[in-house]
Design a protein around this motif. Structure first.
Motif, mmCIF file in Angstrom:
data_model
loop_
_atom_site.group_PDB
_atom_site.id
_atom_site.type_symbol
_atom_site.label_atom_id
_atom_site.label_comp_id
_atom_site.label_asym_id
_atom_site.label_seq_id
_atom_site.Cartn_x
_atom_site.Cartn_y
_atom_site.Cartn_z
ATOM 1 N N HIS A 96 0.828 -1.212 0.000
ATOM 2 C CA HIS A 96 0.000 0.000 0.000
ATOM 3 C C HIS A 96 0.860 1.260 0.000
ATOM 4 O O HIS A 96 0.500 2.261 -0.632
ATOM 5 C CB HIS A 96 -0.934 -0.011 1.203
ATOM 6 C CG HIS A 96 -1.956 -1.109 1.160
ATOM 7 N ND1 HIS A 96 -2.682 -1.394 0.021
ATOM 8 C CD2 HIS A 96 -2.375 -1.994 2.099
ATOM 9 C CE1 HIS A 96 -3.500 -2.407 0.269
ATOM 10 N NE2 HIS A 96 -3.337 -2.786 1.517
ATOM 11 N N ILE A 151 -9.903 3.631 4.701
ATOM 12 C CA ILE A 151 -9.964 2.396 3.932
ATOM 13 C C ILE A 151 -9.237 1.344 4.752
ATOM 14 O O ILE A 151 -8.178 1.617 5.334
ATOM 15 C CB ILE A 151 -9.359 2.559 2.523
ATOM 16 C CG1 ILE A 151 -9.438 1.234 1.752
ATOM 17 C CG2 ILE A 151 -7.941 3.089 2.563
ATOM 18 C CD1 ILE A 151 -9.062 1.361 0.267
ATOM 19 N N GLU A 176 -8.119 -2.932 5.435
ATOM 20 C CA GLU A 176 -7.978 -4.328 5.045
ATOM 21 C C GLU A 176 -9.049 -5.160 5.742
ATOM 22 O O GLU A 176 -9.546 -4.793 6.803
ATOM 23 C CB GLU A 176 -6.589 -4.855 5.439
ATOM 24 C CG GLU A 176 -5.474 -4.477 4.489
ATOM 25 C CD GLU A 176 -5.609 -5.197 3.154
ATOM 26 O OE1 GLU A 176 -5.985 -6.384 3.129
ATOM 27 O OE2 GLU A 176 -5.341 -4.560 2.118
ATOM 28 N N ASP A 218 -11.160 -3.029 1.748
ATOM 29 C CA ASP A 218 -10.258 -3.365 0.642
ATOM 30 C C ASP A 218 -10.534 -4.777 0.115
ATOM 31 O O ASP A 218 -9.700 -5.668 0.246
ATOM 32 C CB ASP A 218 -8.802 -3.227 1.103
ATOM 33 C CG ASP A 218 -7.817 -3.417 -0.042
ATOM 34 O OD1 ASP A 218 -8.249 -3.331 -1.205
ATOM 35 O OD2 ASP A 218 -6.626 -3.648 0.231
ATOM 36 N N ASN A 260 -10.122 -6.159 -2.749
ATOM 37 C CA ASN A 260 -9.416 -5.771 -3.963
ATOM 38 C C ASN A 260 -9.772 -6.611 -5.181
ATOM 39 O O ASN A 260 -9.645 -6.150 -6.319
ATOM 40 C CB ASN A 260 -7.906 -5.827 -3.738
ATOM 41 C CG ASN A 260 -7.427 -7.196 -3.299
ATOM 42 O OD1 ASN A 260 -7.796 -7.665 -2.230
ATOM 43 N ND2 ASN A 260 -6.611 -7.847 -4.109
ATOM 44 N N TYR A 268 -4.518 -3.981 -6.153
ATOM 45 C CA TYR A 268 -4.336 -3.109 -4.987
ATOM 46 C C TYR A 268 -4.269 -1.642 -5.415
ATOM 47 O O TYR A 268 -4.885 -0.775 -4.789
ATOM 48 C CB TYR A 268 -3.085 -3.510 -4.212
ATOM 49 C CG TYR A 268 -3.259 -4.795 -3.435
ATOM 50 C CD1 TYR A 268 -4.015 -4.822 -2.271
ATOM 51 C CD2 TYR A 268 -2.685 -5.985 -3.875
ATOM 52 C CE1 TYR A 268 -4.193 -5.999 -1.559
ATOM 53 C CE2 TYR A 268 -2.853 -7.159 -3.170
ATOM 54 C CZ TYR A 268 -3.610 -7.161 -2.014
ATOM 55 O OH TYR A 268 -3.791 -8.328 -1.317
ATOM 56 N N THR A 287 -7.762 -0.565 -6.483
ATOM 57 C CA THR A 287 -8.646 -0.330 -5.336
ATOM 58 C C THR A 287 -8.381 1.045 -4.732
ATOM 59 O O THR A 287 -9.312 1.808 -4.443
ATOM 60 C CB THR A 287 -8.441 -1.418 -4.274
ATOM 61 O OG1 THR A 287 -8.652 -2.705 -4.859
ATOM 62 C CG2 THR A 287 -9.405 -1.239 -3.112
#
Length: 332
Positions: free
Chosen positions: A16, A90, A92, A119, A121, A283, A286
């Protein structure tokens, strides 16, 4: 320009960080990790700085949004802190270690009114998204059968698996989400069978590495998801949707598209060696969708409620694995 704080400097945090630093409309202001040396190193590599404490992460004077990529057991507390600070967030998956805590934190964030996104994704995989468009436009008629495959090349470390929540909550949950996203329906029941074949040691804490889940949708359509932790031939992910008038598939990816046809047989490029090589572009996609929503002032495309629903399906699937019965899915 959106000013971001990143929570977590482990493997996924580093992914990220790279995407945040590369995005033209993002300023990666600060990185925080409980391991300060790791945060310092990651921040230095991406022209940011390491936070001395969480107060610098949730500082609305300096930060507009927070990306939560810390350990699973911290997601809920960080979501609450971002909401209380009025910061977009945001996160995980999962939202929290258990469904009740996930429900509570979603309600807390929603009351705050901050933009929030989970996320998931794989919704931003180019081929999966194209498949969904075909289904949504009626290209296969009425959906009757979805088949999804998630097969990884090797087991994660035992230490990770012991605290992962089990294969259905950790691996298959992405495909529970894809199934409802593609079909537009929330499953009503689930049955699961599974085995510990790749490493029998995981059975001692109730986990499996090879499983098949069958879900029933409100329309009567069926979903079958097979999840495998160890293939021996690379990472294998694909989706097929059969409808009343046709079929659409998002095929397995190969490292390349060269196929050699010769007198002794056919040789094609191998599959990606791991899951990350297969899904890495998703990723960045997203993040781009989240930033675009913030810039436009629109709702993020994947809600915390989406995560809550997928977690409810995963919990019911885990019960089904243990009970050997078809379990009804109770949504929060």
């Amino acid at each position: 320009m959106q000013r971001f704080a990143l929570l977590g400097a482990g493997f996924i945090g580093s992914v990220h960080a790279r995407n945040l630093a590369a995005h033209p409309d993002v300023d990666l202001v600060v990185v925080y990790d409980i391991d300060d040396a790791r945060a310092q190193d990651l921040a230095r590599r991406h022209g940011s700085r390491a936070a001395g404490g969480l107060g610098e992460v949730f500082d609305a004077d300096r930060v507009d949004a927070v990306f939560i990529a810390s350990s699973t057991d911290t997601h809920a507390q960080h979501l609450r802190a971002a909401a209380d600070a009025g910061l977009a967030v945001i996160c995980e998956k999962p939202l929290a270690p258990d469904l009740a805590a996930a429900r509570d934190v979603v309600a807390h964030v929603r009351r705050s009114g901050v933009p929030a996104m989970l996320d998931f994704n794989r919704r931003f995989d180019r081929d999966h998204a194209a498949l969904r468009r075909v289904v949504a436009e009626g290209g296969v008629g009425e959906v009757e059968l979805l088949q999804l495959t998630s097969r990884g090349p090797s087991l994660p470390p035992i230490e990770y698996l012991e605290v992962s929540g089990g294969q259905l909550r950790d691996q298959t949950v992405h495909f529970f989400d894809l199934a409802r996203w593609i079909s537009g329906q929330d499953p009503v029941s689930v049955s699961v069978t599974g085995s510990a074949l790749a490493d029998p040691r995981i059975a001692r804490f109730g986990d499996v590495d090879t499983s098949v889940a069958v879900l029933t949708l409100p329309s009567g359509a069926l979903v079958q998801i097979d999840s495998v932790r160890r293939t021996g031939y690379g990472y294998d992910e694909r989706i097929e949707v059969m409808g009343s008038t046709g079929l659409v598939e998002s095929r397995r990816h190969h490292r390349g598209n060269v196929v050699h046809y010769g007198a002794t047989g056919v040789v094609a490029d191998a599959l990606p060696p791991g899951w990350f090589e297969r899904v890495e572009p998703t990723y960045a996609a997203t993040l781009a969708a989240f930033v675009d929503a913030l810039e436009r002032g629109t709702a993020p495309p994947v809600t915390l409620e989406d995560g809550l629903v997928a977690q409810a399906v995963a919990d019911a699937a885990t019960r089904a694995l243990v009970s050997g019965r078809t379990e009804t899915i109770a949504y929060p």
